[in-house]
Scaffold this active site. Structure first.
Site, PDB file in Angstrom:
ATOM      1  N   LYS A   1      -1.784   5.036   8.702  1.00 30.93           N
ATOM      2  CA  LYS A   1      -0.764   4.918   7.324  1.00 30.93           C
ATOM      3  C   LYS A   1      -1.955   5.542   6.024  1.00 30.93           C
ATOM      4  CE  LYS A   1       1.583   2.177   3.910  1.00 30.93           C
ATOM      5  NZ  LYS A   1       2.133   0.925   3.927  1.00 30.93           N
TER       6      LYS A   1
ATOM      7  N   LYS B   1      -7.617   1.949  -3.103  1.00 26.58           N
ATOM      8  CA  LYS B   1      -7.227   1.809  -1.647  1.00 26.58           C
ATOM      9  C   LYS B   1      -7.840   2.471  -0.917  1.00 26.58           C
ATOM     10  CE  LYS B   1      -4.995  -0.906   1.788  1.00 26.58           C
ATOM     11  NZ  LYS B   1      -5.143  -1.641   2.438  1.00 26.58           N
TER      12      LYS B   1
ATOM     13  N   THR C   1       1.301  -1.420  -0.319  1.00 26.01           N
ATOM     14  CA  THR C   1       0.113  -0.174   0.254  1.00 26.01           C
ATOM     15  C   THR C   1       1.324   1.323   0.040  1.00 26.01           C
ATOM     16  OG1 THR C   1      -1.761  -1.479   1.553  1.00 26.01           O
ATOM     17  CG2 THR C   1      -1.625   1.379   1.727  1.00 26.01           C
TER      18      THR C   1
HETATM   19  P1  NAD Z   1       5.621  -5.454   7.580  1.00 28.41           P
HETATM   20  O1  NAD Z   1       6.412  -4.634   8.083  1.00 28.41           O
HETATM   21  O2  NAD Z   1       4.878  -7.054   7.903  1.00 28.41           O
HETATM   22  O3  NAD Z   1       6.587  -6.597   6.196  1.00 28.41           O
HETATM   23  C1  NAD Z   1       7.184  -5.871   5.214  1.00 28.41           C
HETATM   24  C2  NAD Z   1       8.658  -6.132   5.343  1.00 28.41           C
HETATM   25  O4  NAD Z   1       9.182  -5.451   4.079  1.00 28.41           O
HETATM   26  C3  NAD Z   1       9.677  -6.953   6.402  1.00 28.41           C
HETATM   27  O5  NAD Z   1       9.743  -8.093   6.796  1.00 28.41           O
HETATM   28  C4  NAD Z   1      10.760  -6.168   6.089  1.00 28.41           C
HETATM   29  O6  NAD Z   1      11.786  -6.887   6.788  1.00 28.41           O
HETATM   30  C5  NAD Z   1      10.851  -6.182   4.372  1.00 28.41           C
HETATM   31  N1  NAD Z   1      11.012  -5.026   3.958  1.00 28.41           N
HETATM   32  C6  NAD Z   1      11.386  -3.739   4.516  1.00 28.41           C
HETATM   33  N2  NAD Z   1      11.962  -3.198   3.264  1.00 28.41           N
HETATM   34  C7  NAD Z   1      13.111  -4.009   2.610  1.00 28.41           C
HETATM   35  C8  NAD Z   1      13.931  -4.150   1.332  1.00 28.41           C
HETATM   36  N3  NAD Z   1      14.180  -3.156   1.151  1.00 28.41           N
HETATM   37  N4  NAD Z   1      14.030  -5.331   0.699  1.00 28.41           N
HETATM   38  C9  NAD Z   1      13.548  -6.435   1.369  1.00 28.41           C
HETATM   39  N5  NAD Z   1      12.811  -6.081   2.155  1.00 28.41           N
HETATM   40  C10 NAD Z   1      12.249  -5.588   2.789  1.00 28.41           C
HETATM   41  O7  NAD Z   1       4.215  -5.237   7.117  1.00 28.41           O
HETATM   42  P2  NAD Z   1       3.345  -6.154   6.175  1.00 28.41           P
HETATM   43  O8  NAD Z   1       2.053  -5.934   7.691  1.00 28.41           O
HETATM   44  O9  NAD Z   1       3.190  -7.381   5.775  1.00 28.41           O
HETATM   45  O10 NAD Z   1       2.939  -4.442   4.901  1.00 28.41           O
HETATM   46  C11 NAD Z   1       2.874  -4.917   3.787  1.00 28.41           C
HETATM   47  C12 NAD Z   1       1.829  -3.674   2.838  1.00 28.41           C
HETATM   48  O11 NAD Z   1       0.970  -4.760   2.977  1.00 28.41           O
HETATM   49  C13 NAD Z   1       1.838  -2.305   3.493  1.00 28.41           C
HETATM   50  O12 NAD Z   1       2.209  -1.697   2.403  1.00 28.41           O
HETATM   51  C14 NAD Z   1       0.965  -1.840   4.535  1.00 28.41           C
HETATM   52  O13 NAD Z   1       0.379  -0.720   4.320  1.00 28.41           O
HETATM   53  C15 NAD Z   1      -0.058  -3.247   3.201  1.00 28.41           C
HETATM   54  N6  NAD Z   1      -1.397  -4.149   4.269  1.00 28.41           N
HETATM   55  C16 NAD Z   1      -1.223  -4.114   5.338  1.00 28.41           C
HETATM   56  C17 NAD Z   1      -2.032  -4.998   5.813  1.00 28.41           C
HETATM   57  C18 NAD Z   1      -1.896  -5.246   7.218  1.00 28.41           C
HETATM   58  O14 NAD Z   1      -2.891  -5.642   8.056  1.00 28.41           O
HETATM   59  N7  NAD Z   1      -0.419  -5.664   8.259  1.00 28.41           N
HETATM   60  C19 NAD Z   1      -3.440  -5.131   5.238  1.00 28.41           C
HETATM   61  C20 NAD Z   1      -3.109  -4.647   4.000  1.00 28.41           C
HETATM   62  C21 NAD Z   1      -2.330  -4.167   3.425  1.00 28.41           C
END
Ligand code: NAD
Length: 297
Positions: free
Chosen positions: A247, A172, A97
């Site tokens: 966010k 979204k 997102t």
């Molecule tokens: P998270 O922080 O759990 O996971 C993100 C991952 O990306 C982490 O494991 C981190 O180590 C990795 N990362 C960061 N920088 C990196 C890089 N340069 N190279 C490789 N890996 C890297 O976050 P999440 O909850 O999994 O969310 C991911 C996306 O999904 C976000 O954009 C969030 O807004 C979206 N989202 C989350 C939810 C939710 O409920 N958690 C729901 C809908 C959408």
């Protein structure tokens, strides 16, 4: 031969999503900055790599699930990134997102380099990621959408093509801005009803069958009782945490600034959720705004 997918970003969402791709028979290569995430991915039979470039080199499709627009830009455009290393003709899917403008800039760079790319953010949270029932909102050409569909299907309950690049992100942020406004509206109505001596269940029965009916009321009711599965019945444990709603609201306000749209209610919703987060309640479900508004949180 099974298609090979490189999955970059194996966090709370990415790891269970990659597991559903593995379960559907895809070969999945993965990379994450976190050693723990890579280990969990490896335990699920994914093939871990030590950098983005190596992970994407042999992949037919690249899926990214990362925290922010700046990180997405870095992962695609960096020296060791996706554009410099993906094979010719690879399909690129960003499910993070992020802001609409960055999604469009990265999609344009992809097009300039000959890659088909879609933005495909999701709703449904960690539960939907684990169950393979996420709703995907997809922006990109018809052709890129048709190529992305079979890859998204094992992770999805619903897949909607929203139009050109960036339109998945647009759908979204518009939806979540509406959700924030409607949750605050429903909460205000309950709070006023209570102040006037109206019983929560009685008001629910009236409004859920009247013109005030909406998802925030009937599926995610912010008072305990009327909808037993709503977080209000579980001490406002998320669910959908205030910090995550904030966010999305900040991304919506970024889109408001760059588009010039007039969204006074969305702007106020962003202020209210900022106050709630600043007060240390970022981990509380966003329906806890009902209590925040009365000072009870
Ligand atoms: P998270 O922080 O759990 O996971 C993100 C991952 O990306 C982490 O494991 C981190 O180590 C990795 N990362 C960061 N920088 C990196 C890089 N340069 N190279 C490789 N890996 C890297 O976050 P999440 O909850 O999994 O969310 C991911 C996306 O999904 C976000 O954009 C969030 O807004 C979206 N989202 C989350 C939810 C939710 O409920 N958690 C729901 C809908 C959408």
């Amino acid at each position: 031969m099974a298609q090979t997918i490189a999955f970059i970003g194996l966090g709370n969402m990415g790891l269970p999503m990659s597991k559903n791709l593995l379960g559907a028979g895809f070969r999945v290569y993965g990379y994450d900055l976190s050693a723990n995430a890579l280990e969990a991915f490896s335990e699920a039979s994914g093939k871990p790599f030590t950098n983005v470039g190596e992970a994407v080199k042999a992949a037919d499709v690249v899926v990214t699930m990362l925290p922010s627009g700046a990180i997405v830009k870095g992962v695609y455009e960096g020296e060791d990134g996706v554009f410099a290393n993906a094979k010719e003709g690879a399909l690129l899917i960003d499910s993070s997102t992020i802001d609409v403008d960055t999604a469009r800039v990265v999609a344009q760079s992809a097009a300039d380099k000959g890659f088909a790319m879609v933005d495909a953010p999701v709703s449904g949270g960690v539960g939907g990621a684990a169950a393979g029932t996420l709703a995907f909102m997809v922006g990109g050409s018809e052709e890129a959408f048709e190529r992305a569909k079979p890859v998204l299907e094992p992770m999805a309950g619903k897949i909607v093509h929203c139009g050109q690049s960036g339109n998945g992100q647009a759908a979204k942020v518009c939806n979540n801005m509406l959700l924030a406004v409607s949750m605050i509206g429903v909460s205000e109505a309950f709070n006023l009803g209570r102040a006037l001596g109206l019983d929560d269940q009685v008001f629910f029965d009236v409004a859920s069958n009247a013109s005030g009916q909406c998802w925030s009321l009937t599926s995610y009711c912010p008072v305990p009782g009327p909808v037993p599965a709503s977080p209000a019945n579980n001490d406002y444990k998320p669910g959908f945490a205030t910090a995550l709603m904030l966010k999305d609201l900040r991304l919506a306000m970024q889109a408001v600034r760059s588009s010039g749209a007039n969204t006074p209610m969305g702007a106020r919703a962003a202020e209210i959720y900022t106050e709630m987060d600043d007060a240390g309640h970022g981990g509380v479900d966003f329906s806890g705004v009902l209590k925040h508004l009365t000072g009870a949180l």
